[in-house]
Motif scaffolding. Structure first.
Motif, PDB file in Angstrom:
ATOM      1  N   VAL A 147      -4.015  -3.279  33.436  1.00 14.41           N
ATOM      2  CA  VAL A 147      -5.407  -2.860  33.285  1.00 14.41           C
ATOM      3  C   VAL A 147      -6.176  -3.042  34.588  1.00 14.41           C
ATOM      4  O   VAL A 147      -5.721  -3.705  35.509  1.00 14.41           O
ATOM      5  CB  VAL A 147      -6.102  -3.658  32.157  1.00 14.41           C
ATOM      6  CG1 VAL A 147      -5.454  -3.389  30.812  1.00 14.41           C
ATOM      7  CG2 VAL A 147      -6.115  -5.144  32.458  1.00 14.41           C
ATOM      8  N   SER A 148      -7.356  -2.462  34.615  1.00 23.20           N
ATOM      9  CA  SER A 148      -8.270  -2.650  35.738  1.00 23.20           C
ATOM     10  C   SER A 148      -9.300  -3.712  35.362  1.00 23.20           C
ATOM     11  O   SER A 148      -9.413  -4.112  34.197  1.00 23.20           O
ATOM     12  CB  SER A 148      -8.988  -1.336  36.067  1.00 23.20           C
ATOM     13  OG  SER A 148      -9.907  -1.015  35.034  1.00 23.20           O
ATOM     14  N   LEU A 149     -10.061  -4.137  36.319  1.00 23.41           N
ATOM     15  CA  LEU A 149     -11.143  -5.081  36.077  1.00 23.41           C
ATOM     16  C   LEU A 149     -12.157  -4.455  35.122  1.00 23.41           C
ATOM     17  O   LEU A 149     -12.660  -5.122  34.212  1.00 23.41           O
ATOM     18  CB  LEU A 149     -11.803  -5.456  37.416  1.00 23.41           C
ATOM     19  CG  LEU A 149     -12.665  -6.695  37.457  1.00 23.41           C
ATOM     20  CD1 LEU A 149     -11.905  -7.923  36.976  1.00 23.41           C
ATOM     21  CD2 LEU A 149     -13.184  -6.918  38.864  1.00 23.41           C
ATOM     22  N   ASN A 150     -12.441  -3.154  35.313  1.00 19.61           N
ATOM     23  CA  ASN A 150     -13.352  -2.457  34.403  1.00 19.61           C
ATOM     24  C   ASN A 150     -12.800  -2.447  32.981  1.00 19.61           C
ATOM     25  O   ASN A 150     -13.552  -2.645  32.020  1.00 19.61           O
ATOM     26  CB  ASN A 150     -13.599  -1.021  34.871  1.00 19.61           C
ATOM     27  CG  ASN A 150     -14.505  -0.946  36.086  1.00 19.61           C
ATOM     28  OD1 ASN A 150     -15.155  -1.916  36.448  1.00 19.61           O
ATOM     29  ND2 ASN A 150     -14.532   0.197  36.722  1.00 19.61           N
ATOM     30  N   ASP A 151     -11.494  -2.206  32.840  1.00 22.68           N
ATOM     31  CA  ASP A 151     -10.874  -2.222  31.512  1.00 22.68           C
ATOM     32  C   ASP A 151     -11.073  -3.586  30.847  1.00 22.68           C
ATOM     33  O   ASP A 151     -11.404  -3.658  29.656  1.00 22.68           O
ATOM     34  CB  ASP A 151      -9.375  -1.930  31.586  1.00 22.68           C
ATOM     35  CG  ASP A 151      -9.040  -0.526  32.026  1.00 22.68           C
ATOM     36  OD1 ASP A 151      -9.852   0.397  31.783  1.00 22.68           O
ATOM     37  OD2 ASP A 151      -7.952  -0.348  32.617  1.00 22.68           O
TER      38      ASP A 151
END
Length: 111
Positions: free
Chosen positions: A80-84
């Protein structure tokens, strides 16, 4: 057979449902749908926030999906990303708040 109640529903983020009978919690986030016990759900909430805080402090690109986070089975892991992580945390927090509210209401004396 499971019969679900909605803990949280967001058109953009996903949903969190709980089976009325077995209490299992099902999370739909992005293209993922997975289930957890209530205890595992609360741990997922904690893990999401601590992982977000850790990677935020590292200053990584918030859009880059480079964080191995959720192991769905022995041989698969969701990156995942930090935004996710931020949005997953938001989704889980709303569901967690509803669970806590229901628990508090259930503990009130019946008049």
């Amino acid at each position: 057979m499971c019969e679900f109640k909605t803990l949280h529903l967001d058109d953009k983020l996903g949903y969190v449902l709980q089976c009325i009978h077995c209490k299992q919690i099902t999370i739909g986030f992005g293209i993922l749908v997975f289930s957890r016990t209530v205890t595992e759900f609360y741990k997922l909430v904690q893990d999401t926030h601590s992982c977000y805080a850790h990677h935020l402090a590292m200053g990584i690109d918030p859009k880059l999906r480079s964080i191995p986070f959720l192991q769905l089975s022995e041989h698969s892991c969701v990156t995942v990303s930090l935004n996710d992580l931020y949005y997953l945390g938001e989704l889980l927090d709303f569901a967690c708040a509803k669970l806590q509210l229901e628990k508090m209401i259930a503990s009130l004396p019946n008049n």
